[in-house]
Structure formats: structure tokens, C-alpha cells
Design a protein around this motif. Structure first.
Motif, mmCIF file in Angstrom:
data_model
loop_
_atom_site.group_PDB
_atom_site.id
_atom_site.type_symbol
_atom_site.label_atom_id
_atom_site.label_comp_id
_atom_site.label_asym_id
_atom_site.label_seq_id
_atom_site.Cartn_x
_atom_site.Cartn_y
_atom_site.Cartn_z
ATOM 1 N N ILE A 70 -22.766 -18.920 -30.941
ATOM 2 C CA ILE A 70 -22.418 -20.333 -31.101
ATOM 3 C C ILE A 70 -21.432 -20.486 -32.258
ATOM 4 O O ILE A 70 -21.737 -20.092 -33.392
ATOM 5 C CB ILE A 70 -23.668 -21.191 -31.371
ATOM 6 N N PRO A 71 -20.250 -21.054 -32.023
ATOM 7 C CA PRO A 71 -19.271 -21.198 -33.114
ATOM 8 C C PRO A 71 -19.679 -22.259 -34.119
ATOM 9 O O PRO A 71 -20.491 -23.148 -33.830
ATOM 10 C CB PRO A 71 -17.999 -21.596 -32.374
ATOM 11 N N ASP A 72 -19.094 -22.162 -35.305
ATOM 12 C CA ASP A 72 -19.417 -23.085 -36.395
ATOM 13 C C ASP A 72 -18.582 -24.356 -36.368
ATOM 14 O O ASP A 72 -18.871 -25.287 -37.131
ATOM 15 C CB ASP A 72 -19.213 -22.383 -37.745
ATOM 16 N N GLU A 73 -17.563 -24.401 -35.537
ATOM 17 C CA GLU A 73 -16.697 -25.579 -35.437
ATOM 18 C C GLU A 73 -16.410 -25.845 -33.962
ATOM 19 O O GLU A 73 -16.648 -24.969 -33.110
ATOM 20 C CB GLU A 73 -15.394 -25.341 -36.220
ATOM 21 N N PRO A 74 -15.904 -27.023 -33.633
ATOM 22 C CA PRO A 74 -15.584 -27.309 -32.232
ATOM 23 C C PRO A 74 -14.608 -26.293 -31.645
ATOM 24 O O PRO A 74 -13.763 -25.742 -32.350
ATOM 25 C CB PRO A 74 -14.958 -28.709 -32.301
ATOM 26 N N ILE A 75 -14.753 -26.043 -30.347
ATOM 27 C CA ILE A 75 -13.872 -25.113 -29.644
ATOM 28 C C ILE A 75 -12.428 -25.621 -29.735
ATOM 29 O O ILE A 75 -12.163 -26.815 -29.578
ATOM 30 C CB ILE A 75 -14.258 -25.006 -28.157
#
Length: 305
Positions: A70-75
């Protein structure tokens, strides 16, 4: 980059669903970022709609979510960044670090890489033909440390190696967009496959032409199939089975030279990632291209191109 805070990213092109080779790269970049207590981002490099099935982006993002990556910022989507790329090209043209090129591949081949239209000296105003835009490289022998492979050296030649940054069809090229977004997102470290190693010297010049220092690089071995080919859509790499994320992650840890316990294949993906983070050792990543079934490929060596 000006910051010491680690910022890494995984940046797939949506030419098909996520396969095992891409998972290995995603996991390596995630583990590097997490072990440095840094940020991990996901960027979809959707620059070529002619090669991108409409369902591929959703499949990739769903696979990452199923594997708890899961990334830490929006895609970020490169298809929404055209204005930034146009601005970068304008900057490079103004600095005379880019030029318009009408030459066809056939013409360049016939002239051994030289431009018969003398494009680097300025495009002749003789027709309305479509043209590409190329970055104007300086000839240099580029030296840099790879965090896995050690000291690297690549030689690039002005004109002969000048990369396209805007294609004649109007599509922005990877060489430009990846640098513009790495700068904008403050990426400090890039973990990617060794198939992109030979592009590094060119990209470092583009970083500097746009007023930024290049990130640190870590090139991991690509995963090969039983025929010794890189896993990709072109070599018919099968899509990940998202119903068995723990098994996939455990196999990816093995491909990265880690030594996960076999029981992890039956754990939760969160448990596999936690084990991977607690036991992550960059120095055990193999220096060879490993096949998906554990067969070793050829040893990587510094490029002398």
C-alpha cells in the motif's frame, strides 16, 4: 536530492496485469523504503495508450492491494501529467539541451547514428513533417555507485545516443517523464530491474539539465522464464494469482536472496511482509538474473556502453 528522508517508488507500465517479475521489483522497493523508515509511492506510467489495455491499471492496483503493498501517497498517473512534461521540454529547448528531429530510424541507421538533417544545429524550416524531440547529450564517461552492483561506468556519445523525449506521434517518452516525476515527487532512491541499467547515464544528464541531482540507484536482477527470457507481457508472463498473496510474496523473497521460512507461504501477507522487513538484507540479493524456478542466469557486470 536536497532531503535525507528516503523516498522510493514502484512505477509499472500498465501493459498487462502484474506478473511475478514485477512483484519482485515492487517488493524490493517496498522493503528498501520501509527499512529506511521512508516513503513508498506508486506511479502508473501510462504514457502509451496504444499498448495499454484499459483494464490493466485496475488489475495492477488490485494485485498490489491484495499483496498489502500500500503506497503512502495517492497513486500518480502519468497520463494526467502532460502539462508538466511539455513545460520540461520547453525548458530543455530554451537551454539548447533538446532539439527537434525529423530523421527516420532508417536515415539514422544509414548514417551510423548521425543526423543527415543536422537536427542538433536546428531543424530546417522546409516542411510541415512530423518531428520528434531528442535530448542533447554531452559525450561523457559517467561514473556512479549502484547500491547493489557497486561502481558503474557508462559511456554516452553526443548525437549518436541522444534519446527521444517526445515521439513523432505526440507521445511523451519514458526517458523524459520518469525524470520529471522523480524530481517532482522528491524521489531519493530508485529500485528497478537491471534491464534499465543501460539508461542510467542518459537519465542522469536529464536530471541535471532540469536542475536536479539524480537519485541513488539500485538495480536488481530481472526474473527470467525457463527459456531465459525476461518475464513480461511480450514473453507471455502469467498474471499473478491474487488469491495466494502469501505464497507469491514468499517466492519473491526467495528470488531476492532472502531465506524465508516455508511456513510463511501459509501465513497472511502482512506476516510475510513483517518477516521480510525484519530480516531484510540487501547484500544477499543475487547479482544474477534468476529464473522464476530458481535457475541462475548470467552475471551482471558494469556497462561499458
Amino acid at each position: 536530492m536536497a532531503t535525507s528522508h528516503y523516498r522510493g517508488r514502484f512505477a509499472p507500465s500498465p501493459t498487462g496485469p502484474l506478473h511475478f517479475g514485477s512483484l519482485v521489483t515492487a517488493l524490493a522497493s517496498w522493503l528498501e523504503a520501509r527499512s529506511a523508515k521512508g516513503d513508498w509511492l506508486v506511479r502508473i506510467e501510462d504514457l502509451d495508450p496504444l499498448r495499454e489495455p484499459p483494464e490493466a491499471t485496475g488489475q495492477i492496483l488490485n494485485s498490489l492491494e491484495c499483496h498489502e503493498l500500500i503506497p503512502d501517497e495517492p497513486i500518480r498517473f502519468q497520463s494526467r501529467r502532460h502539462s508538466a512534461y511539455r513545460q520540461a521540454i520547453s525548458t530543455l529547448l530554451e537551454k539548447r539541451k533538446a532539439y527537434r528531429c525529423q530523421c527516420s530510424r532508417k536515415q539514422l541507421k544509414e548514417h551510423h547514428g548521425r543526423h543527415p538533417n543536422r537536427c542538433r544545429q536546428g531543424l530546417p524550416q522546409v516542411s510541415n513533417d512530423l518531428h520528434a524531440i531528442r535530448f542533447a547529450l554531452d559525450s561523457e564517461s559517467s561514473l556512479w555507485p549502484d547500491l547493489l552492483l557497486g561502481p558503474q561506468r557508462q559511456t554516452v556519445h553526443a548525437e549518436l545516443d541522444d534519446p527521444v523525449i517526445l515521439r513523432k506521434e505526440g507521445f511523451f517518452a519514458y526517458q523524459l517523464a520518469v525524470v520529471v516525476d522523480d524530481i517532482d515527487q522528491g524521489i531519493t532512491h530508485v529500485v528497478r530491474g537491471s534491464d534499465l541499467l543501460e539508461m542510467t547515464a542518459q537519465q542522469q544528464q536529464i536530471f541535471r539539465a532540469l536542475g536536479a541531482e539524480p537519485p541513488q540507484w539500485l538495480h536488481i536482477p530481472v526474473i527470467l522464464n525457463e527459456q531465459g527470457q525476461k518475464l513480461s507481457k511480450q514473453t507471455h508472463a502469467p498474471a499473478l494469482d491474487d488469491t495466494q498473496p502469501a505464497q507469491n510474496l514468499t517466492a519473491a523473497l526467495k528470488a531476492l536472496g532472502q531465506n524465508p521460512d516455508h511456513s510463511l507461504a501459509h501465513a497472511s501477507p502482512q506476516d510475510v511482509l513483517a518477516w521480510g522487513l525484519a530480516n531484510w538484507q540487501r547484500r544477499t540479493i543475487p547479482l544474477t538474473s534468476a529464473q522464476a524456478h530458481g535457475i541462475t542466469g548470467v552475471t551482471l557486470s558494469p556497462s561499458e556502453r
